[in-house]
Design a protein around this motif. Sequence first.
Motif, PDB file in Angstrom:
ATOM      1  N   GLN A  38     -13.450  -4.031 -11.226  1.00 15.46           N
ATOM      2  CA  GLN A  38     -13.915  -2.896 -12.027  1.00 15.46           C
ATOM      3  C   GLN A  38     -14.793  -3.363 -13.185  1.00 15.46           C
ATOM      4  OE1 GLN A  38     -10.737  -0.586 -13.704  1.00 15.46           O
ATOM      5  NE2 GLN A  38     -12.040   1.177 -14.054  1.00 15.46           N
ATOM      6  N   GLY A  39     -14.463  -4.493 -13.767  1.00 12.76           N
ATOM      7  CA  GLY A  39     -15.228  -4.981 -14.899  1.00 12.76           C
ATOM      8  C   GLY A  39     -16.434  -5.834 -14.546  1.00 12.76           C
ATOM      9  N   TRP A  40     -16.426  -6.476 -13.366  1.00 10.91           N
ATOM     10  CA  TRP A  40     -17.444  -7.482 -13.080  1.00 10.91           C
ATOM     11  C   TRP A  40     -18.225  -7.304 -11.782  1.00 10.91           C
ATOM     12  CZ3 TRP A  40     -18.686 -10.384 -17.026  1.00 10.91           C
ATOM     13  CH2 TRP A  40     -17.748 -10.551 -18.036  1.00 10.91           C
ATOM     14  N   SER A  41     -17.759  -6.513 -10.868  1.00  8.08           N
ATOM     15  CA  SER A  41     -18.423  -6.424  -9.559  1.00  8.08           C
ATOM     16  C   SER A  41     -19.508  -5.350  -9.567  1.00  8.08           C
ATOM     17  CB  SER A  41     -17.393  -6.125  -8.467  1.00  8.08           C
ATOM     18  OG  SER A  41     -16.456  -7.175  -8.407  1.00  8.08           O
ATOM     19  N   THR A  42     -20.718  -5.741  -9.151  1.00  8.19           N
ATOM     20  CA  THR A  42     -21.843  -4.799  -9.164  1.00  8.19           C
ATOM     21  C   THR A  42     -21.666  -3.654  -8.176  1.00  8.19           C
ATOM     22  OG1 THR A  42     -23.044  -6.194  -7.588  1.00  8.19           O
ATOM     23  CG2 THR A  42     -23.473  -6.559  -9.929  1.00  8.19           C
ATOM     24  N   TRP A  43     -20.877  -3.856  -7.138  1.00  4.97           N
ATOM     25  CA  TRP A  43     -20.672  -2.816  -6.137  1.00  4.97           C
ATOM     26  C   TRP A  43     -19.607  -1.796  -6.559  1.00  4.97           C
ATOM     27  CZ3 TRP A  43     -15.655  -2.868  -4.949  1.00  4.97           C
ATOM     28  CH2 TRP A  43     -14.977  -4.068  -5.068  1.00  4.97           C
ATOM     29  N   TRP A  44     -18.810  -2.099  -7.600  1.00  7.43           N
ATOM     30  CA  TRP A  44     -17.692  -1.230  -7.983  1.00  7.43           C
ATOM     31  C   TRP A  44     -18.100   0.235  -8.175  1.00  7.43           C
ATOM     32  CZ3 TRP A  44     -12.579  -1.618  -7.741  1.00  7.43           C
ATOM     33  CH2 TRP A  44     -11.825  -0.640  -8.398  1.00  7.43           C
ATOM     34  N   PRO A  45     -19.185   0.533  -8.879  1.00  8.47           N
ATOM     35  CA  PRO A  45     -19.553   1.950  -9.057  1.00  8.47           C
ATOM     36  C   PRO A  45     -19.891   2.661  -7.752  1.00  8.47           C
ATOM     37  CG  PRO A  45     -20.724   0.564 -10.619  1.00  8.47           C
ATOM     38  CD  PRO A  45     -20.053  -0.355  -9.631  1.00  8.47           C
ATOM     39  N   LEU A  46     -20.188   1.914  -6.707  1.00  9.49           N
ATOM     40  CA  LEU A  46     -20.556   2.505  -5.422  1.00  9.49           C
ATOM     41  C   LEU A  46     -19.361   2.821  -4.535  1.00  9.49           C
ATOM     42  CD1 LEU A  46     -23.483   0.069  -4.567  1.00  9.49           C
ATOM     43  CD2 LEU A  46     -23.631   2.336  -5.635  1.00  9.49           C
ATOM     44  N   HIS A  47     -18.199   2.280  -4.871  1.00 10.08           N
ATOM     45  CA  HIS A  47     -17.065   2.456  -3.953  1.00 10.08           C
ATOM     46  C   HIS A  47     -16.544   3.893  -4.012  1.00 10.08           C
ATOM     47  CE1 HIS A  47     -14.023   2.116  -7.174  1.00 10.08           C
ATOM     48  NE2 HIS A  47     -13.180   2.586  -6.279  1.00 10.08           N
ATOM     49  N   HIS A  48     -16.171   4.355  -2.838  1.00  9.49           N
ATOM     50  CA  HIS A  48     -15.685   5.723  -2.678  1.00  9.49           C
ATOM     51  C   HIS A  48     -14.228   5.746  -2.224  1.00  9.49           C
ATOM     52  CE1 HIS A  48     -15.948  10.006  -1.876  1.00  9.49           C
ATOM     53  NE2 HIS A  48     -15.508   9.802  -0.647  1.00  9.49           N
ATOM     54  N   ARG A  49     -13.870   4.756  -1.405  1.00 11.11           N
ATOM     55  CA  ARG A  49     -12.490   4.671  -0.933  1.00 11.11           C
ATOM     56  C   ARG A  49     -12.126   3.220  -0.659  1.00 11.11           C
ATOM     57  NH1 ARG A  49     -11.256   3.979   4.464  1.00 11.11           N
ATOM     58  NH2 ARG A  49     -13.053   3.898   5.855  1.00 11.11           N
ATOM     59  N   SER A  50     -10.823   2.994  -0.539  1.00 14.40           N
ATOM     60  CA  SER A  50     -10.342   1.641  -0.277  1.00 14.40           C
ATOM     61  C   SER A  50      -9.208   1.687   0.736  1.00 14.40           C
ATOM     62  CB  SER A  50      -9.863   0.976  -1.560  1.00 14.40           C
ATOM     63  OG  SER A  50      -8.816   1.735  -2.132  1.00 14.40           O
ATOM     64  N   GLU A  51      -8.975   0.547   1.358  1.00 12.57           N
ATOM     65  CA  GLU A  51      -7.847   0.361   2.284  1.00 12.57           C
ATOM     66  C   GLU A  51      -7.145  -0.935   1.907  1.00 12.57           C
ATOM     67  OE1 GLU A  51      -9.465   0.035   6.189  1.00 12.57           O
ATOM     68  OE2 GLU A  51      -9.892   2.171   6.356  1.00 12.57           O
ATOM     69  N   VAL A  52      -5.827  -0.936   2.013  1.00 18.42           N
ATOM     70  CA  VAL A  52      -5.051  -2.145   1.759  1.00 18.42           C
ATOM     71  C   VAL A  52      -4.162  -2.398   2.964  1.00 18.42           C
ATOM     72  CG1 VAL A  52      -3.329  -3.245   0.282  1.00 18.42           C
ATOM     73  CG2 VAL A  52      -5.002  -1.697  -0.716  1.00 18.42           C
ATOM     74  N   GLN A  53      -4.171  -3.618   3.432  1.00 16.02           N
ATOM     75  CA  GLN A  53      -3.307  -4.040   4.541  1.00 16.02           C
ATOM     76  C   GLN A  53      -2.443  -5.180   4.021  1.00 16.02           C
ATOM     77  OE1 GLN A  53      -5.434  -5.690   7.846  1.00 16.02           O
ATOM     78  NE2 GLN A  53      -3.602  -5.865   9.106  1.00 16.02           N
TER      79      GLN A  53
END
Length: 66
Positions: A38-53
């Motif tokens: 959230q603080g450092w990744s340039t792609w963070w603002p683009l994320h819409h959903r996530s999955e965790v396995q």
Amino acid sequence: MIDLSKQRTAVYRFYDNRDQLLYVGVAVDVVSRWRYHQGWSTWWPLHHRSEVQWLGRLTQKSHTTD
């Protein structure tokens, strides 16, 4: 140091609003890792959903490369 043999490991994926894969990561502490993104990744603002396995515990064999 964290003893990884006693920790479960997660593989997580982030996708954008078109379901395009943005990032794949591996972590023991997913919440801390996501805070980092959230603080450092340039792609963070683009994320819409996530999955965790959640996977089993890592073993010494998991850490070796040939």
